[in-house]
Design an enzyme around this catalytic site. Sequence first.
Site, mmCIF file in Angstrom:
data_model
loop_
_atom_site.group_PDB
_atom_site.id
_atom_site.type_symbol
_atom_site.label_atom_id
_atom_site.label_comp_id
_atom_site.label_asym_id
_atom_site.label_seq_id
_atom_site.Cartn_x
_atom_site.Cartn_y
_atom_site.Cartn_z
ATOM 1 N N LYS A 158 -27.529 17.423 -9.477
ATOM 2 C CA LYS A 158 -27.197 16.030 -9.186
ATOM 3 C C LYS A 158 -27.269 15.788 -7.672
ATOM 4 C CE LYS A 158 -26.541 16.357 -13.586
ATOM 5 N NZ LYS A 158 -25.266 16.621 -14.216
ATOM 6 N N ARG B 223 -31.851 38.780 -9.828
ATOM 7 C CA ARG B 223 -30.681 38.571 -10.705
ATOM 8 C C ARG B 223 -29.373 38.938 -10.020
ATOM 9 N NH1 ARG B 223 -28.554 41.876 -13.998
ATOM 10 N NH2 ARG B 223 -30.444 43.107 -14.313
ATOM 11 N N TYR C 7 -16.955 16.419 -19.116
ATOM 12 C CA TYR C 7 -18.412 16.379 -19.234
ATOM 13 C C TYR C 7 -18.804 17.009 -20.580
ATOM 14 C CZ TYR C 7 -23.257 17.714 -18.515
ATOM 15 O OH TYR C 7 -24.595 17.888 -18.688
ATOM 16 N N ASP D 285 -14.462 20.485 -11.383
ATOM 17 C CA ASP D 285 -15.880 20.130 -11.353
ATOM 18 C C ASP D 285 -16.012 19.000 -10.324
ATOM 19 O OD1 ASP D 285 -18.370 18.924 -11.795
ATOM 20 O OD2 ASP D 285 -18.366 19.419 -13.945
HETATM 21 C C1 LIG Z 1 -24.746 17.420 -15.181
HETATM 22 C C2 LIG Z 1 -23.350 17.872 -15.123
HETATM 23 C C3 LIG Z 1 -22.980 19.180 -15.474
HETATM 24 C C4 LIG Z 1 -23.988 20.175 -16.019
HETATM 25 O O1 LIG Z 1 -24.937 20.509 -15.071
HETATM 26 P P1 LIG Z 1 -26.415 21.068 -15.426
HETATM 27 O O2 LIG Z 1 -26.982 21.299 -14.085
HETATM 28 O O3 LIG Z 1 -27.105 20.032 -16.243
HETATM 29 O O4 LIG Z 1 -26.201 22.336 -16.210
HETATM 30 C C5 LIG Z 1 -21.656 19.534 -15.354
HETATM 31 N N1 LIG Z 1 -20.721 18.666 -14.920
HETATM 32 C C6 LIG Z 1 -21.020 17.408 -14.583
HETATM 33 C C7 LIG Z 1 -19.954 16.489 -14.105
HETATM 34 C C8 LIG Z 1 -22.351 16.961 -14.664
HETATM 35 O O5 LIG Z 1 -22.644 15.699 -14.341
#
Ligand SMILES: *Cc1c(COP(=O)(O)O)cnc(C)c1O
Length: 386
Positions: A202, A51, A105, A177
């Site tokens: 992703k 952690r 998002y 992001d």
């Molecule tokens: C999928 C996504 C998130 C969230 O990510 P997780 O790994 O599902 O928690 C945040 N921002 C964007 C642009 C995303 O595509």
Amino acid sequence: MTSKYKGINTKLVHAGEPRPLIEGAVSLPIFQSSTFEYGGSKQNGPPRYIRLNNTPNHTALHEKLRLIEGGEAALVTASGMAAISTALLAVLKPGDRLMVQSDLYGGTHSFVTEDLPELGIGVDFIDTNNPSDWTDRLSENTKAIYVESITNPLMKVCDLAAIVAFARDHNLVSMIDNTFTSPINYRPPEAGFDLSLHSCTKYLNGHSDVLAGAVIGRRDLIEKCARKLIHLGGALDPHACSMLHRGMKTLNIRMQRHNQNALEIALFLQQHPKITQVNFPGLPDSPYYSLAQHLFDGCGGMLSFEVEGGTAAADSLIAKLQLPICAPSLGGVESLITRPATTSHSSMSSQDRQKAGITDSLIRFSTGIEDAEDLIHDLEAGLSRI
Ligand SMILES: *Cc1c(COP(=O)(O)O)cnc(C)c1O
């Protein structure tokens, strides 16, 4: 040392790898151990515990992520949302206000509209393509500005250099992001952003088999995020660390393919008589083309489009395609297709979607690394049957 790590592919393969190799293992072993023997007063730093994000699997990833995006420090988290919520909670306190782009998002949108206000943190939505709106929304309590590199699902791009300059002028923490662009197409710390956030679920992992996130940027802020993450408990498990670590080694070669495939598909769709609209910032006709060319090294694999015939035609096309799998999420080696009104944006009212320009018939395509020719043949065949 640094000269060894100049090129992005070399960094992806070698940065952060332990030297000397552990027991000669060429691939970093998974340290599936919650706790580690305490080294007594001679030990550098705190005890090692999953952690606390300080096992060998975490530290290797931190170094690799930091170096590929040009940040001072990095932190991996249990998901993209863990990265986003932890970073926002580390930066903001009760009484502060956050300035955010309006088409966020979905998970981030519900976090900033449901959770932040409960903690006494105010949220102001801005039109990122209209700088006078930014000044209008500014208050003396505004502490941070938060944007996304490419928006979902309309693939809009804003002047990110202007966002950084605005944040500097007004003493705001700038946060972005960077999931859709990945560190290959855009490196926010190099562009002056204080914090870059990723859903590593992703492109960074790239194989649709792991949930993970990351925060990369200024050392003082990453240290704050790390302390907050220890309290909130959103550490990434070592096994998931190892999966992400492996995925990242091929990030550049995958991204080049995503960039190229999406462009070819966008060009094909644009000239097809049954397609009425294509959203992809890499298309010369896109209103965001020149911004994207200026800011990014590639536009990624995400695009969206509209077919003639509305929702029924859109569903019929999705059903007829052989290659893309109808599933939410993105950034994996396999192409995925969805209708955002039924998936990522289903919690919005149809009216709010309409206002945001997201029609019920809009189709979103996450281009994988298959052969573009095969994907285009599949789309061509599907379109001829609707
Ligand atoms: C999928 C996504 C998130 C969230 O990510 P997780 O790994 O599902 O928690 C945040 N921002 C964007 C642009 C995303 O595509």
